[in-house]
Design a protein around this motif. Sequence first.
Motif, PDB file in Angstrom:
ATOM      1  N   GLN A  75      -9.659 -14.824  15.637  1.00  0.00           N
ATOM      2  CA  GLN A  75     -10.461 -13.777  16.263  1.00  0.00           C
ATOM      3  C   GLN A  75     -10.683 -12.583  15.348  1.00  0.00           C
ATOM      4  N   ALA A  76      -9.989 -12.540  14.209  1.00  0.00           N
ATOM      5  CA  ALA A  76     -10.085 -11.393  13.307  1.00  0.00           C
ATOM      6  C   ALA A  76     -11.534 -11.138  12.923  1.00  0.00           C
ATOM      7  N   GLY A  77     -11.961  -9.897  13.067  1.00  0.00           N
ATOM      8  CA  GLY A  77     -13.322  -9.509  12.705  1.00  0.00           C
ATOM      9  C   GLY A  77     -14.363  -9.810  13.747  1.00  0.00           C
ATOM     10  N   TYR A  78     -13.962 -10.337  14.910  1.00  0.00           N
ATOM     11  CA  TYR A  78     -14.944 -10.677  15.924  1.00  0.00           C
ATOM     12  C   TYR A  78     -15.659  -9.431  16.438  1.00  0.00           C
ATOM     13  N   SER A  79     -16.947  -9.577  16.689  1.00  0.00           N
ATOM     14  CA  SER A  79     -17.740  -8.524  17.293  1.00  0.00           C
ATOM     15  C   SER A  79     -18.913  -9.144  18.015  1.00  0.00           C
ATOM     16  N   SER A  80     -19.341  -8.488  19.087  1.00  0.00           N
ATOM     17  CA  SER A  80     -20.565  -8.930  19.760  1.00  0.00           C
ATOM     18  C   SER A  80     -21.714  -8.858  18.757  1.00  0.00           C
ATOM     19  N   GLN A  81     -22.573  -9.860  18.754  1.00  0.00           N
ATOM     20  CA  GLN A  81     -23.637  -9.926  17.757  1.00  0.00           C
ATOM     21  C   GLN A  81     -25.011  -9.855  18.416  1.00  0.00           C
ATOM     22  N   VAL A  82     -25.893  -9.176  17.745  1.00  0.00           N
ATOM     23  CA  VAL A  82     -27.293  -9.138  18.174  1.00  0.00           C
ATOM     24  C   VAL A  82     -28.163  -9.424  16.956  1.00  0.00           C
ATOM     25  N   ILE A  83     -29.372  -9.863  17.179  1.00  0.00           N
ATOM     26  CA  ILE A  83     -30.307 -10.139  16.090  1.00  0.00           C
ATOM     27  C   ILE A  83     -31.504  -9.197  16.237  1.00  0.00           C
ATOM     28  N   PRO A  84     -31.527  -8.109  15.472  1.00  0.00           N
ATOM     29  CA  PRO A  84     -32.658  -7.177  15.586  1.00  0.00           C
ATOM     30  C   PRO A  84     -33.916  -7.763  14.969  1.00  0.00           C
ATOM     31  N   SER A  85     -34.984  -7.015  15.004  1.00  0.00           N
ATOM     32  CA  SER A  85     -36.295  -7.514  14.593  1.00  0.00           C
ATOM     33  C   SER A  85     -36.394  -7.832  13.111  1.00  0.00           C
ATOM     34  N   ASN A  86     -35.536  -7.253  12.285  1.00  0.00           N
ATOM     35  CA  ASN A  86     -35.638  -7.537  10.854  1.00  0.00           C
ATOM     36  C   ASN A  86     -35.028  -8.886  10.476  1.00  0.00           C
ATOM     37  N   GLY A  87     -34.436  -9.605  11.443  1.00  0.00           N
ATOM     38  CA  GLY A  87     -33.942 -10.944  11.188  1.00  0.00           C
ATOM     39  C   GLY A  87     -32.545 -11.016  10.612  1.00  0.00           C
ATOM     40  N   ALA A  88     -31.937  -9.879  10.284  1.00  0.00           N
ATOM     41  CA  ALA A  88     -30.589  -9.897   9.726  1.00  0.00           C
ATOM     42  C   ALA A  88     -29.552 -10.102  10.826  1.00  0.00           C
ATOM     43  N   THR A  89     -28.432 -10.679  10.446  1.00  0.00           N
ATOM     44  CA  THR A  89     -27.328 -10.850  11.378  1.00  0.00           C
ATOM     45  C   THR A  89     -26.529  -9.552  11.421  1.00  0.00           C
ATOM     46  N   VAL A  90     -26.494  -8.902  12.566  1.00  0.00           N
ATOM     47  CA  VAL A  90     -25.832  -7.603  12.697  1.00  0.00           C
ATOM     48  C   VAL A  90     -24.633  -7.731  13.626  1.00  0.00           C
ATOM     49  N   MET A  91     -23.508  -7.171  13.214  1.00  0.00           N
ATOM     50  CA  MET A  91     -22.352  -7.096  14.080  1.00  0.00           C
ATOM     51  C   MET A  91     -22.616  -5.991  15.092  1.00  0.00           C
ATOM     52  N   GLY A  92     -22.740  -6.363  16.359  1.00  0.00           N
ATOM     53  CA  GLY A  92     -23.154  -5.403  17.371  1.00  0.00           C
ATOM     54  C   GLY A  92     -22.203  -4.259  17.577  1.00  0.00           C
ATOM     55  N   ASN A  93     -20.894  -4.459  17.343  1.00  0.00           N
ATOM     56  CA  ASN A  93     -19.923  -3.385  17.537  1.00  0.00           C
ATOM     57  C   ASN A  93     -19.036  -3.208  16.313  1.00  0.00           C
ATOM     58  N   TYR A  94     -18.013  -4.050  16.175  1.00  0.00           N
ATOM     59  CA  TYR A  94     -17.037  -3.849  15.107  1.00  0.00           C
ATOM     60  C   TYR A  94     -17.492  -4.494  13.807  1.00  0.00           C
ATOM     61  N   ALA A  95     -17.526  -3.703  12.726  1.00  0.00           N
ATOM     62  CA  ALA A  95     -17.944  -4.224  11.418  1.00  0.00           C
ATOM     63  C   ALA A  95     -16.951  -3.854  10.324  1.00  0.00           C
ATOM     64  N   GLY A  96     -15.718  -3.502  10.711  1.00  0.00           N
ATOM     65  CA  GLY A  96     -14.724  -3.096   9.718  1.00  0.00           C
ATOM     66  C   GLY A  96     -13.914  -4.270   9.202  1.00  0.00           C
ATOM     67  N   LEU A  97     -12.764  -3.964   8.600  1.00  0.00           N
ATOM     68  CA  LEU A  97     -11.898  -4.994   8.048  1.00  0.00           C
ATOM     69  C   LEU A  97     -11.381  -5.915   9.149  1.00  0.00           C
ATOM     70  N   ALA A  98     -11.287  -7.193   8.811  1.00  0.00           N
ATOM     71  CA  ALA A  98     -10.740  -8.161   9.756  1.00  0.00           C
ATOM     72  C   ALA A  98      -9.215  -8.182   9.690  1.00  0.00           C
ATOM     73  N   VAL A  99      -8.675  -8.184   8.469  1.00  0.00           N
ATOM     74  CA  VAL A  99      -7.221  -8.228   8.281  1.00  0.00           C
ATOM     75  C   VAL A  99      -6.823  -7.300   7.147  1.00  0.00           C
ATOM     76  N   ARG A 100      -5.579  -6.914   7.185  1.00  0.00           N
ATOM     77  CA  ARG A 100      -4.975  -6.169   6.089  1.00  0.00           C
ATOM     78  C   ARG A 100      -3.484  -6.459   6.114  1.00  0.00           C
ATOM     79  N   GLY A 101      -2.881  -6.684   4.942  1.00  0.00           N
ATOM     80  CA  GLY A 101      -1.491  -7.109   4.938  1.00  0.00           C
ATOM     81  C   GLY A 101      -0.625  -6.419   3.909  1.00  0.00           C
ATOM     82  N   CYS A 102       0.675  -6.672   4.019  1.00  0.00           N
ATOM     83  CA  CYS A 102       1.681  -6.188   3.073  1.00  0.00           C
ATOM     84  C   CYS A 102       2.685  -7.305   2.840  1.00  0.00           C
ATOM     85  N   ASP A 103       3.150  -7.439   1.608  1.00  0.00           N
ATOM     86  CA  ASP A 103       4.081  -8.512   1.265  1.00  0.00           C
ATOM     87  C   ASP A 103       5.505  -8.236   1.724  1.00  0.00           C
TER      88      ASP A 103
END
Length: 327
Positions: A75-103
Amino acid sequence: MKRMKFSRGSASVQLSRGFTLIELMIALVLGLVILAAGMAVYVSSSRSSQVSQMETQLNEDGILALNLIQQQIKQAGYSSQVIPSNGATVMGNYAGLAVRGCDNGFADASLAFDSLSCNSSGGNGSAIAIRYEATADNTVPTSTGLPTNCIGNGINAVTASQAAPAPAPPPGNYALADNRYLVSISSNQPALSCRGAEGSGAVGGLEPLLANVERMQILYGVASRPSRELAAAYDAMRHQIVSYLDATSIDALPTTGVFPDETLDRWGRVLSVRVCLVMRSEQPVRDAPDGGFTYKDCNNADATATDGYLRRTYTTTVLLRNRLIVQ
């Protein structure tokens, strides 16, 4: 008076005699040998039965732990998606980092996502923060219908949409899941644990989720350039895994300039996550062998546990499907 005489020739008298001391000692030694052999067979059979039961429990715990972490990473990075008129795939809400880690674990897992930093050493292996838009469909909702974080607390929809360009009508606020997974040990009992943000900026306390997870090691499959969900077409440079790196190596990557934020530029290249969990038996094995139990660690090297506990490693690789272009 006449004396009676008994003739040994005509009526012999047979007297019973006992074991000699030597015979008694031999019989005792033979009995002890047989008893010791029987005890050895019993102990070996009992240990084998106990080890078999513990291995079954280890497998069940390992599968449950992998399923839990897989479900979250998918589910990391999931966001509702819409397709605006320019044809690009746009993340409707969340568009930030999906994961971040530490060793070696987070220095302070209670901080906001953008303020997370890593321990230089120590810890119980890797820690990972996972973010995605939370809904009543991809989480277990509360009784009032709120989506929840990893410890079951409701997440309020207070995060502003990041969609750019904004669709019409623009989306409203949404619930952002921000879960941090790590291994904690309390009273010699290890567990896969989680801290989850609650939508208001506060991060909840550390809660154990699954027992007997002793260590977690994570590698990340990275592309040459950061993923661009806003791209209108597939780009192999952004969607082909070229190597698997640990978190320290990702933090040391040179930036590409695709994103001004260096953390987003580096961690935006992550397309998959390889998780290895070291599981430990709940109790030590009775009469464990002096040499201990051997197992393969997360680096596929032989390791020996001399504390009587059984250990096994379980590995899975999960694709970050929400980082891929939707054609």
